[in-house]
Design a protein around this motif. Sequence first.
Motif, short mmCIF file in Angstrom:
data_model
loop_
_atom_site.label_atom_id
_atom_site.label_comp_id
_atom_site.label_asym_id
_atom_site.label_seq_id
_atom_site.Cartn_x
_atom_site.Cartn_y
_atom_site.Cartn_z
N ALA A 64 3.34 6.32 -19.33
CA ALA A 64 2.05 5.90 -18.78
C ALA A 64 2.23 5.23 -17.42
CB ALA A 64 1.36 4.96 -19.76
N ILE A 65 3.25 4.38 -17.30
CA ILE A 65 3.50 3.69 -16.03
C ILE A 65 3.85 4.69 -14.93
CG2 ILE A 65 5.05 2.09 -14.85
CD1 ILE A 65 5.19 0.50 -17.46
N LEU A 66 4.71 5.65 -15.25
CA LEU A 66 5.11 6.64 -14.24
C LEU A 66 3.92 7.50 -13.80
CD1 LEU A 66 8.56 7.80 -15.70
CD2 LEU A 66 8.16 6.40 -13.66
N LEU A 67 3.11 7.92 -14.75
CA LEU A 67 1.95 8.75 -14.42
C LEU A 67 0.88 7.96 -13.65
CD1 LEU A 67 1.54 10.74 -17.76
CD2 LEU A 67 2.23 11.68 -15.54
N SER A 68 0.91 6.64 -13.80
CA SER A 68 -0.14 5.82 -13.17
C SER A 68 0.23 5.36 -11.76
CB SER A 68 -0.44 4.59 -14.04
OG SER A 68 0.65 3.68 -14.03
N ILE A 69 1.42 5.71 -11.28
CA ILE A 69 1.85 5.26 -9.94
C ILE A 69 0.85 5.65 -8.84
CG2 ILE A 69 3.61 5.58 -8.14
CD1 ILE A 69 5.71 5.52 -10.36
N PRO A 70 0.32 6.89 -8.82
CA PRO A 70 -0.69 7.21 -7.79
C PRO A 70 -1.92 6.30 -7.87
CG PRO A 70 0.14 9.21 -8.80
CD PRO A 70 0.67 8.08 -9.62
N PHE A 71 -2.33 5.94 -9.08
CA PHE A 71 -3.47 5.04 -9.24
C PHE A 71 -3.13 3.64 -8.75
CE2 PHE A 71 -3.96 8.38 -12.39
CZ PHE A 71 -5.29 8.74 -12.24
N MET A 72 -1.87 3.25 -8.90
CA MET A 72 -1.41 1.95 -8.42
C MET A 72 -1.58 1.85 -6.90
SD MET A 72 2.39 0.27 -8.89
CE MET A 72 2.36 0.61 -10.65
N ILE A 73 -1.20 2.92 -6.21
CA ILE A 73 -1.30 2.95 -4.75
C ILE A 73 -2.77 2.94 -4.31
CG2 ILE A 73 -0.78 4.32 -2.70
CD1 ILE A 73 1.69 5.39 -4.26
N VAL A 74 -3.58 3.79 -4.95
CA VAL A 74 -5.00 3.87 -4.59
C VAL A 74 -5.70 2.55 -4.85
CG1 VAL A 74 -7.21 4.95 -5.16
CG2 VAL A 74 -5.15 6.36 -4.93
N ALA A 75 -5.44 1.94 -6.01
CA ALA A 75 -6.09 0.67 -6.37
C ALA A 75 -5.72 -0.43 -5.38
CB ALA A 75 -5.71 0.27 -7.79
N ALA A 76 -4.44 -0.48 -4.99
CA ALA A 76 -4.00 -1.49 -4.03
C ALA A 76 -4.72 -1.32 -2.70
CB ALA A 76 -2.48 -1.40 -3.83
N PHE A 77 -4.85 -0.08 -2.23
CA PHE A 77 -5.53 0.16 -0.96
C PHE A 77 -7.01 -0.18 -1.03
CE2 PHE A 77 -1.78 2.66 0.39
CZ PHE A 77 -1.67 2.19 1.70
N ILE A 78 -7.62 0.04 -2.19
CA ILE A 78 -9.03 -0.33 -2.35
C ILE A 78 -9.20 -1.84 -2.19
CG2 ILE A 78 -10.92 -0.52 -4.02
CD1 ILE A 78 -10.05 2.20 -5.13
N SER A 79 -8.36 -2.61 -2.87
CA SER A 79 -8.45 -4.07 -2.77
C SER A 79 -8.13 -4.55 -1.36
CB SER A 79 -7.52 -4.73 -3.78
OG SER A 79 -8.02 -4.60 -5.08
N ILE A 80 -7.11 -3.95 -0.74
CA ILE A 80 -6.76 -4.33 0.64
C ILE A 80 -7.94 -4.04 1.58
CG2 ILE A 80 -5.29 -3.73 2.60
CD1 ILE A 80 -3.02 -3.29 0.55
N GLY A 81 -8.60 -2.90 1.37
CA GLY A 81 -9.75 -2.56 2.20
C GLY A 81 -10.87 -3.56 2.05
N ILE A 82 -11.13 -4.01 0.81
CA ILE A 82 -12.18 -5.01 0.58
C ILE A 82 -11.81 -6.34 1.22
CG2 ILE A 82 -13.37 -6.36 -1.19
CD1 ILE A 82 -13.14 -3.89 -3.02
N ILE A 83 -10.56 -6.75 1.07
CA ILE A 83 -10.10 -8.01 1.66
C ILE A 83 -10.24 -7.96 3.18
CG2 ILE A 83 -8.06 -9.44 2.08
CD1 ILE A 83 -7.17 -8.70 -0.80
N ASN A 84 -9.91 -6.82 3.78
CA ASN A 84 -9.97 -6.68 5.24
C ASN A 84 -11.38 -6.76 5.80
OD1 ASN A 84 -7.38 -6.50 6.42
ND2 ASN A 84 -7.09 -4.48 5.52
N ILE A 85 -12.37 -6.59 4.95
CA ILE A 85 -13.76 -6.75 5.42
C ILE A 85 -14.00 -8.18 5.88
CG2 ILE A 85 -16.19 -6.71 4.71
CD1 ILE A 85 -15.48 -4.52 2.71
N PHE A 86 -13.37 -9.14 5.19
CA PHE A 86 -13.63 -10.55 5.46
C PHE A 86 -12.46 -11.25 6.14
CE2 PHE A 86 -15.82 -9.26 1.57
CZ PHE A 86 -17.14 -9.55 1.90
N SER A 87 -11.25 -10.80 5.88
CA SER A 87 -10.08 -11.52 6.36
C SER A 87 -8.94 -10.54 6.57
CB SER A 87 -9.68 -12.60 5.36
OG SER A 87 -8.47 -13.21 5.71
N SER A 88 -8.21 -10.71 7.64
CA SER A 88 -7.07 -9.82 7.89
C SER A 88 -5.98 -10.09 6.88
CB SER A 88 -6.54 -10.04 9.31
OG SER A 88 -6.07 -11.36 9.45
#
Length: 219
Positions: free
Chosen positions: A35-59
């Motif tokens: 499950a962890i190995l198959l979820s690696i692409p989701f890990m990357i996408v989820a991290a970028f989503i959160s980074i994108g939201i954070i960047n709206i307000f703060s670098s």
Amino acid sequence: MKIVNKVPKSNPHLHLDLIKSGWIPMKEPKNVMSAILLSIPFMIVAAFISIGIINIFSSIALSDFGFTSDSISISINLGIIFLLVLLIILHELLHLIFIPHFIQSQKTYIGLTLFGGFVLTEEEISKSRYIFITIAPFMIISIIMPLLLGAFGLLTPTLKILIILNAMASSVDLLNLLLIIKQVPYHAILKNNGTNTYWKQRINGQVADENNIVMNKEV
């Protein structure tokens, strides 16, 4: 609700009973490592989503993680360890509290393993509720929280890191979300036998059985 120190195993006798009663096993990873190995692409996408939201307000910069142009500095103290443990607990509690009647349930389990925390219920749950339970920690901690904290200027470097770590830790949840969406019909209920998941179609609010139709309890 039961507090346990290991993930409950599936019961082979219950598996046969469920199959005979018309429950359909989902196609899903056979163990945690798969499950962890198959979820690696989701890990990357989820991290970028959160980074994108954070960047709206703060670098957000590599220096927030201890990286500079000429060195790497990673400090681990009791405060950080405490926050990480607190994050794991909060993540699992956000799964737990949305399970119907979880306090009275004798089929709902919460615990910690070497791979982190887990919540598992063997109660029958509607597909829509199951989906909400699955993605609640990611939505609340890694999407809604940075939006609220960012709006009030409260996004500290430590909080940014914790929000992103939670997004990455939600990768298996997101993998499960995709599997449920692809395999389970809209009007269906789900049930676990250990880590194995099964579904059964509902017809006009009722659960379809092999030989009869029985009313589904409210979920």
